[in-house]
Enzyme design. Structure first.
Site, mmCIF file in Angstrom:
data_model
loop_
_atom_site.group_PDB
_atom_site.id
_atom_site.type_symbol
_atom_site.label_atom_id
_atom_site.label_comp_id
_atom_site.label_asym_id
_atom_site.label_seq_id
_atom_site.Cartn_x
_atom_site.Cartn_y
_atom_site.Cartn_z
ATOM 1 N N ASP A 333 0.840 -1.195 0.000
ATOM 2 C CA ASP A 333 0.000 0.000 0.000
ATOM 3 C C ASP A 333 0.879 1.250 0.000
ATOM 4 O O ASP A 333 2.112 1.148 -0.041
ATOM 5 C CB ASP A 333 -0.927 -0.003 1.231
ATOM 6 C CG ASP A 333 -0.161 0.172 2.536
ATOM 7 O OD1 ASP A 333 1.089 0.208 2.512
ATOM 8 O OD2 ASP A 333 -0.814 0.285 3.584
ATOM 9 N N ASP A 335 1.485 4.659 2.307
ATOM 10 C CA ASP A 335 1.160 5.299 3.581
ATOM 11 C C ASP A 335 1.594 6.756 3.530
ATOM 12 O O ASP A 335 2.779 7.047 3.356
ATOM 13 C CB ASP A 335 1.897 4.584 4.729
ATOM 14 C CG ASP A 335 1.608 3.086 4.745
ATOM 15 O OD1 ASP A 335 0.476 2.710 5.084
ATOM 16 O OD2 ASP A 335 2.516 2.292 4.393
ATOM 17 N N ASP A 435 -3.291 4.737 2.575
ATOM 18 C CA ASP A 435 -3.667 5.203 3.915
ATOM 19 C C ASP A 435 -3.245 6.658 4.053
ATOM 20 O O ASP A 435 -2.088 6.998 3.826
ATOM 21 C CB ASP A 435 -2.953 4.386 5.013
ATOM 22 C CG ASP A 435 -3.513 2.975 5.131
ATOM 23 O OD1 ASP A 435 -4.619 2.725 4.596
ATOM 24 O OD2 ASP A 435 -2.858 2.132 5.756
HETATM 25 P P1 UTP Z 1 2.007 -1.227 6.631
HETATM 26 O O1 UTP Z 1 1.092 -2.300 7.043
HETATM 27 O O2 UTP Z 1 1.627 -0.428 5.454
HETATM 28 O O3 UTP Z 1 3.432 -1.883 6.447
HETATM 29 O O4 UTP Z 1 2.199 -0.290 7.899
HETATM 30 P P2 UTP Z 1 4.647 -1.495 5.527
HETATM 31 O O5 UTP Z 1 5.820 -1.656 6.380
HETATM 32 O O6 UTP Z 1 4.446 -0.186 4.864
HETATM 33 O O7 UTP Z 1 4.683 -2.662 4.506
HETATM 34 P P3 UTP Z 1 4.100 -2.722 3.013
HETATM 35 O O8 UTP Z 1 5.269 -2.424 2.151
HETATM 36 O O9 UTP Z 1 3.012 -1.713 2.894
HETATM 37 O O10 UTP Z 1 3.625 -4.109 2.851
HETATM 38 C C1 UTP Z 1 3.160 0.735 7.969
HETATM 39 C C2 UTP Z 1 3.248 1.254 9.354
HETATM 40 O O11 UTP Z 1 2.058 1.942 9.698
HETATM 41 C C3 UTP Z 1 1.621 1.555 10.969
HETATM 42 C C4 UTP Z 1 2.234 0.234 11.285
HETATM 43 O O12 UTP Z 1 2.637 0.188 12.627
HETATM 44 C C5 UTP Z 1 3.431 0.146 10.384
HETATM 45 O O13 UTP Z 1 4.564 0.406 11.139
HETATM 46 N N1 UTP Z 1 0.147 1.409 10.966
HETATM 47 C C6 UTP Z 1 -0.470 0.786 9.946
HETATM 48 C C7 UTP Z 1 -0.564 1.903 12.020
HETATM 49 O O14 UTP Z 1 -0.001 2.481 12.948
HETATM 50 N N2 UTP Z 1 -1.934 1.744 12.023
HETATM 51 C C8 UTP Z 1 -2.579 1.126 11.017
HETATM 52 O O15 UTP Z 1 -3.814 1.004 11.071
HETATM 53 C C9 UTP Z 1 -1.835 0.640 9.951
HETATM 54 MN MN MN Z 2 2.667 0.289 3.767
#
Ligand code: UTP
Ligand code: MN
Length: 511
Positions: A333, A335, A435
């Site tokens: 995804d 972020d 997100d």
């Molecule tokens: P991700 O699940 O997107 O992981 O969460 P990532 O490391 O980016 O991996 P990929 O590449 O997308 O697969 C990123 C960070 O956002 C926080 C998580 O703790 C994680 O460290 N997070 C995610 C939250 O704090 N709350 C959420 O609801 C989702």
């Molecule tokens: Mn991510």
């Protein structure tokens, strides 16, 4: 010479008279502090030799004492002594030679018969190989991921994949604790700058439980683990994995479907499985959402969001966090973290941005949340954290456009993840999970740290704060539970400083 000292015999120790305390306390050589290595010597013989030394005016202390100057061992190599001392809490022993002298029992027997510490000669010294220095490094792997540098590429891929399959399987079974144990073991291996080749090396490492050790041993010896292979082949594991790739489907729903006998996506549709809005969108865009998001795609989305943000709040910034910030070339995804340097200006921004993106057909799905926050678990905190419900976030599925001209001949439409959704439409597009998070400026460093991940890194950062520092860390603040104060920070570096941790750049947080 050796005959002066009795070999291991319980009876002899028992027959040894207990010494009056005043005698025992009489230290004649204060500059010499002995430590006797119990390994191979045995506890009763060690006790006998300790009594003997003390009676002769020598000071004897445990391995973890900083005062130890002479380490005496019987039948061990220098490397073994270094390892034993470390394991028994010594901080001063090192292979470089600056710590206490590592000595053979011959030095001890000679000293005892002379009645004073004899001059150390080369023949008394235990050799320590260069390897022991890396052995020493190996002893220093922290049980907290936030104290281990973990780059993206590491040297134990085969082992970590096996352990992560086990972690996933445990999670599918609802065994969170077991899952965490495998996940931690994998995370430790990811941080190692060398490839593990034998189970012996695991003795130096934290967080490697019995089961993980067994899996690692199997893989090291046979190249593969039967247990892991059985999991990978199992119908339950495969089905769960398949269902959980649907956006909005978690362990609970997937395992319920499995128990109802559903196995494929077709089954879901045929049996009219009840789907929530997120799951419906997830199913609709299944293929796209399960093809990796490339960095170029993430950057294109940053541009679109920045454009939206600029319209409503000039000066606001959009930062790419998550795996991409840690240097991953692709992710599941995107972020994004939004803030504005004037605190308070960001209030209400997210809903305006979402409405605009929606009106421009950029959103295939969205769900906005006011962050009631994980931190509110702590009653004490909830009182003083009213600012927190301002940290809004939105889980969305973005429609990333590919203008017709930008894709040569449209041929990429046939690559996985690219679909010509509407043949009449001159554009190609791809569904991407995005997100969006908005943080007030004062909380930005905490939000940035919290959303950069990895999840293992974040979990241990919070665990470290709680257990080692009596602080509560979350994506908003850092709170000292004893001093009852919030610790502010203008950057991630300052948060690490508050925690007494060495700064870890995002690229080394791939725990
Ligand atoms: P991700 O699940 O997107 O992981 O969460 P990532 O490391 O980016 O991996 P990929 O590449 O997308 O697969 C990123 C960070 O956002 C926080 C998580 O703790 C994680 O460290 N997070 C995610 C939250 O704090 N709350 C959420 O609801 C989702
Ligand atoms: Mn991510």
């Amino acid at each position: 010479m050796m005959s002066q000292i009795p070999v291991k015999k319980k009876r002899q120790r028992q027959s040894e008279p207990t010494l009056p305390t005043d005698l025992e306390d009489c230290v004649c050589f204060p500059e010499v502090v002995l430590c006797l290595v119990e390994k191979r010597m045995g506890s009763s013989r060690k006790a006998f030799l300790t009594t003997l030394a003390r009676r002769k005016g020598f000071c004897v202390e445990a391995a973890n004492s900083e005062r130890v100057t002479h380490v005496v061992s019987e039948g061990n190599s220098g490397d073994e002594v270094v390892e034993w001392m470390k394991r028994n809490g010594s901080r001063s022993v090192d292979a470089a030679g600056s710590g206490p002298a590592l000595l053979d029992l011959s030095w001890f027997t000679e000293s005892m018969s002379t009645g004073r510490p004899v001059e150390i000669e080369p023949r008394h010294c235990l050799g320590v190989s260069v390897q022991a220095e890396s052995l020493e490094d190996r002893c220093q792997v922290s049980p907290y991921a936030c104290q281990r540098r973990t780059p993206l590429a590491h040297k134990n891929q085969v082992l970590t994949e096996a352990l992560e399959t086990m972690a996933e399987e445990a999670r599918f079974c609802g065994s969170e604790g077991r899952s965490l144990a495998f996940s931690r073991a994998a995370s430790v291996l990811k941080s190692l700058p060398w490839t593990v080749r034998g189970v012996k090396e695991l003795h130096f490492l934290p967080c490697i439980g019995e089961h993980s050790r067994k899996i690692i041993q199997e893989v090291l010896e046979d190249g593969t683990s039967t247990e892991v292979e059985n999991v990978r082949q199992s119908e339950r594991y495969q089905t769960m994995k398949h269902f959980m790739k649907i956006f909005g489907v978690g362990v609970k729903t997937a395992s319920q479907w499995y128990q109802e006998g559903l196995r494929t996506i077709n089954d879901l549709q045929a049996h009219h499985a009840k789907l929530g809005k997120a799951q419906q969108a997830g199913l609709l865009h299944y293929r796209d959402l399960n093809s990796p998001v490339k960095r170029s795609e993430a950057e294109a989305i940053v541009q679109v969001v920045q454009k939206a943000v600029d319209q409503f709040l000039p000066g606001a910034s959009v930062t790419l966090t998550g795996g991409f910030r840690r240097g991953k070339p692709s992710g599941h995804d995107v972020d994004l973290l939004i803030t504005h340097p004037v605190e308070g200006q960001e209030v209400g921004l997210l809903s305006k941005v979402i409405s605009w993106l929606d009106s421009q057909d950029f959103l295939l799905y969205h769900s906005t949340h006011r962050n009631a926050s994980q931190a509110l678990e702590d009653q004490e905190l909830s009182v003083s954290m009213t600012a927190m419900d301002r940290l809004d976030h939105c889980f969305s599925i973005f429609c990333l456009n590919y203008p017709h001209g930008s894709i040569k001949g449209g041929s990429r439409a046939w690559e996985p993840g690219y679909e010509l959704k509407d043949p009449g439409d001159a554009t190609l597009w791809k569904a991407v999970r995005v997100d969006l998070v908005v943080a007030p400026y004062s909380q930005f460093p905490f939000a940035l740290l919290g959303w950069t991940g990895s999840r293992n890194f974040e979990r241990d950062l919070r665990r470290f704060s709680k257990h080692e520092k009596k602080m509560v860390l979350n994506s908003h603040t850092l709170y000292h539970t004893e001093k009852k104060i919030f610790l502010s920070a203008a950057s991630e570096e300052e948060i690490f400083q508050h925690l007494g941790l060495e700064f870890m750049p995002p690229e080394e947080r791939n725990a």
